[in-house]
Motif scaffolding. Structure first.
Motif, PDB file in Angstrom:
ATOM      1  N   LEU A   1       4.719   6.408  -9.832  1.00 19.98           N
ATOM      2  CA  LEU A   1       4.191   6.662  -8.497  1.00 19.98           C
ATOM      3  C   LEU A   1       3.028   8.577  -9.260  1.00 19.98           C
ATOM      4  CD1 LEU A   1       6.875   7.287  -6.107  1.00 19.98           C
ATOM      5  CD2 LEU A   1       4.916   6.021  -6.141  1.00 19.98           C
ATOM      6  N   HIS A   2       2.803   8.366 -10.388  1.00 12.65           N
ATOM      7  CA  HIS A   2       2.113  10.097 -10.533  1.00 12.65           C
ATOM      8  C   HIS A   2       0.341   9.370 -10.579  1.00 12.65           C
ATOM      9  CE1 HIS A   2      -0.454  12.733 -13.436  1.00 12.65           C
ATOM     10  NE2 HIS A   2       0.506  13.231 -12.759  1.00 12.65           N
ATOM     11  N   PRO A   3      -0.439  10.523  -9.430  1.00  5.66           N
ATOM     12  CA  PRO A   3      -1.940  10.504  -8.774  1.00  5.66           C
ATOM     13  C   PRO A   3      -2.416   9.541 -10.351  1.00  5.66           C
ATOM     14  CG  PRO A   3      -0.830  13.007  -8.408  1.00  5.66           C
ATOM     15  CD  PRO A   3       0.564  12.490  -9.195  1.00  5.66           C
ATOM     16  N   ASP A   4      -2.421   9.506 -11.691  1.00  3.88           N
ATOM     17  CA  ASP A   4      -3.308   9.611 -12.331  1.00  3.88           C
ATOM     18  C   ASP A   4      -3.264   7.819 -12.126  1.00  3.88           C
ATOM     19  OD1 ASP A   4      -4.188  11.656 -13.381  1.00  3.88           O
ATOM     20  OD2 ASP A   4      -2.927  12.343 -15.179  1.00  3.88           O
ATOM     21  N   LYS A   5      -2.060   7.186 -11.927  1.00  2.00           N
ATOM     22  CA  LYS A   5      -2.330   5.688 -11.580  1.00  2.00           C
ATOM     23  C   LYS A   5      -3.321   5.501 -10.247  1.00  2.00           C
ATOM     24  CE  LYS A   5       1.774   5.558 -14.439  1.00  2.00           C
ATOM     25  NZ  LYS A   5       1.385   4.952 -15.980  1.00  2.00           N
TER      26      LYS A   5
ATOM     27  N   VAL B   1       1.171  -1.642   0.179  1.00  2.00           N
ATOM     28  CA  VAL B   1      -0.320   0.223  -0.139  1.00  2.00           C
ATOM     29  C   VAL B   1       0.755   1.421   0.086  1.00  2.00           C
ATOM     30  CG1 VAL B   1      -1.698   0.767   1.142  1.00  2.00           C
ATOM     31  CG2 VAL B   1      -2.147  -0.977   1.220  1.00  2.00           C
ATOM     32  N   LEU B   2       0.286   2.147  -0.627  1.00  2.00           N
ATOM     33  CA  LEU B   2       1.050   3.222  -0.930  1.00  2.00           C
ATOM     34  C   LEU B   2       1.382   4.319   0.080  1.00  2.00           C
ATOM     35  CD1 LEU B   2       2.876   5.447  -2.923  1.00  2.00           C
ATOM     36  CD2 LEU B   2       0.797   6.394  -3.034  1.00  2.00           C
ATOM     37  N   ARG B   3       1.898   4.818   0.670  1.00  2.00           N
ATOM     38  CA  ARG B   3       2.359   5.632   1.758  1.00  2.00           C
ATOM     39  C   ARG B   3       2.953   7.277   1.603  1.00  2.00           C
ATOM     40  NH1 ARG B   3       6.646   1.550   5.193  1.00  2.00           N
ATOM     41  NH2 ARG B   3       8.576   2.233   3.306  1.00  2.00           N
ATOM     42  N   SER B   4       2.108   7.781   2.217  1.00  2.00           N
ATOM     43  CA  SER B   4       2.866   9.316   2.122  1.00  2.00           C
ATOM     44  C   SER B   4       3.814   9.676   2.795  1.00  2.00           C
ATOM     45  CB  SER B   4       1.790  10.208   2.320  1.00  2.00           C
ATOM     46  OG  SER B   4       1.371  10.033   4.001  1.00  2.00           O
TER      47      SER B   4
ATOM     48  N   LYS C   1      -2.282  10.146  -0.601  1.00  2.00           N
ATOM     49  CA  LYS C   1      -1.029   9.955  -0.327  1.00  2.00           C
ATOM     50  C   LYS C   1      -0.848   9.833  -1.802  1.00  2.00           C
ATOM     51  CE  LYS C   1      -1.561   6.268   3.366  1.00  2.00           C
ATOM     52  NZ  LYS C   1      -1.888   4.819   3.785  1.00  2.00           N
ATOM     53  N   ALA C   2      -0.887  10.133  -2.826  1.00  2.00           N
ATOM     54  CA  ALA C   2      -0.266   9.531  -4.152  1.00  2.00           C
ATOM     55  C   ALA C   2      -0.053  11.359  -4.722  1.00  2.00           C
ATOM     56  CB  ALA C   2      -1.310   9.184  -5.271  1.00  2.00           C
TER      57      ALA C   2
END
Length: 241
Positions: free
Chosen positions: A95-99, A56-59, A110-111
């Motif tokens: 990591l682009h927010p669109d992903k 999971v992505l973390r900020s 977070k993205a």
């Protein structure tokens, strides 16, 4: 009788030796093939932003990384800009927010934070002044360009004030061009000195000259604005370092 049997005994013995060798070789191959080396973990740019267990992505990071670490390049005044650009593209692809458009609102947020962090690092690295400041800050433990201007020596402040007044009062294109050329020469020589001092390990002296370089670059920007105001075709819009 024994003499007649000797060739047979020799032949039997040779076959047994050959069979033993073959059996040993086969067992050795089986043993070696069972010792498969463990798979090495492959590192991908941006891994630090993902939880190792859940993916999971973390900020936020367990340990904050500097701009050079975020872009996976060696820290220093000199960098391979082709490597920087390539790493930046790889990070954007991952990591682009669109992903994360189909993810939860929390992951999308977070993205955005991660993307902003990477873009900020890229902006610092691509600019020679801020890149040098970041590299020196890693050595001295302080942001040189953020320090109080009261610590700047009076000789430099007087020099900068006089140059700014000359730019402000200039009404002639050729005169402004001369000021620009003189200032550009100072920018080149000062940047070269900052580089040489950094390489030699004299980070305090490099920091002192970096402040001077910042002022010269600000003057160059003022000259550019002046030339645009009057419609003069000076070259101040072209990066010099």
């Amino acid at each position: 009788e024994v003499t007649r049997c000797m060739p047979c005994l020799v032949s039997i013995l040779q076959r047994k030796i050959a069979y033993a060798k073959l059996n040993y070789s086969t067992n050795t191959i089986r043993l070696c093939s069972s010792r498969v080396p463990p798979r090495k973990e492959t590192f991908k740019l941006g891994d630090c932003f993902f939880d190792k267990d859940t993916g999971v992505l973390r900020s936020s990071l367990k340990r904050e990384k500097n701009e050079f670490e975020l872009l996976s390049i060696p820290a220093g005044i000199d960098v391979d800009m082709r490597k920087v650009e390539a790493n930046m593209r790889a990070l954007q692809r991952r990591l682009h927010p669109d992903k994360f458009a189909q993810k939860s609102q929390e992951e999308r947020k977070k993205a955005e934070l991660v993307s902003a962090k990477i873009n900020a690092a890229y902006a610092i690295i691509r600019d020679p002044l801020t890149r040098a400041n970041s590299a020196i800050a890693l050595k001295l433990g302080r942001d040189v360009l953020a320090e109080d201007s009261a610590n700047v020596d009076m000789e430099l402040l007087t020099e900068i004030l006089e140059t700014r007044e000359a730019v402000d009062e200039c009404q002639d294109e050729m005169q402004l061009r001369q000021i620009c050329d003189q200032n550009d020469s100072l920018i080149r020589s000062t940047h070269r000195d900052v580089h040489d001092l950094y390489i030699s390990g004299d980070f305090e002296s490099a920091a002192h000259l970096l402040v001077r370089l910042q002022y010269y670059l600000k003057i160059r920007l003022e000259i550019r604005h002046k030339s645009e105001e009057y419609g003069w075709a000076l070259h101040c819009a072209v990066p010099i370092i």
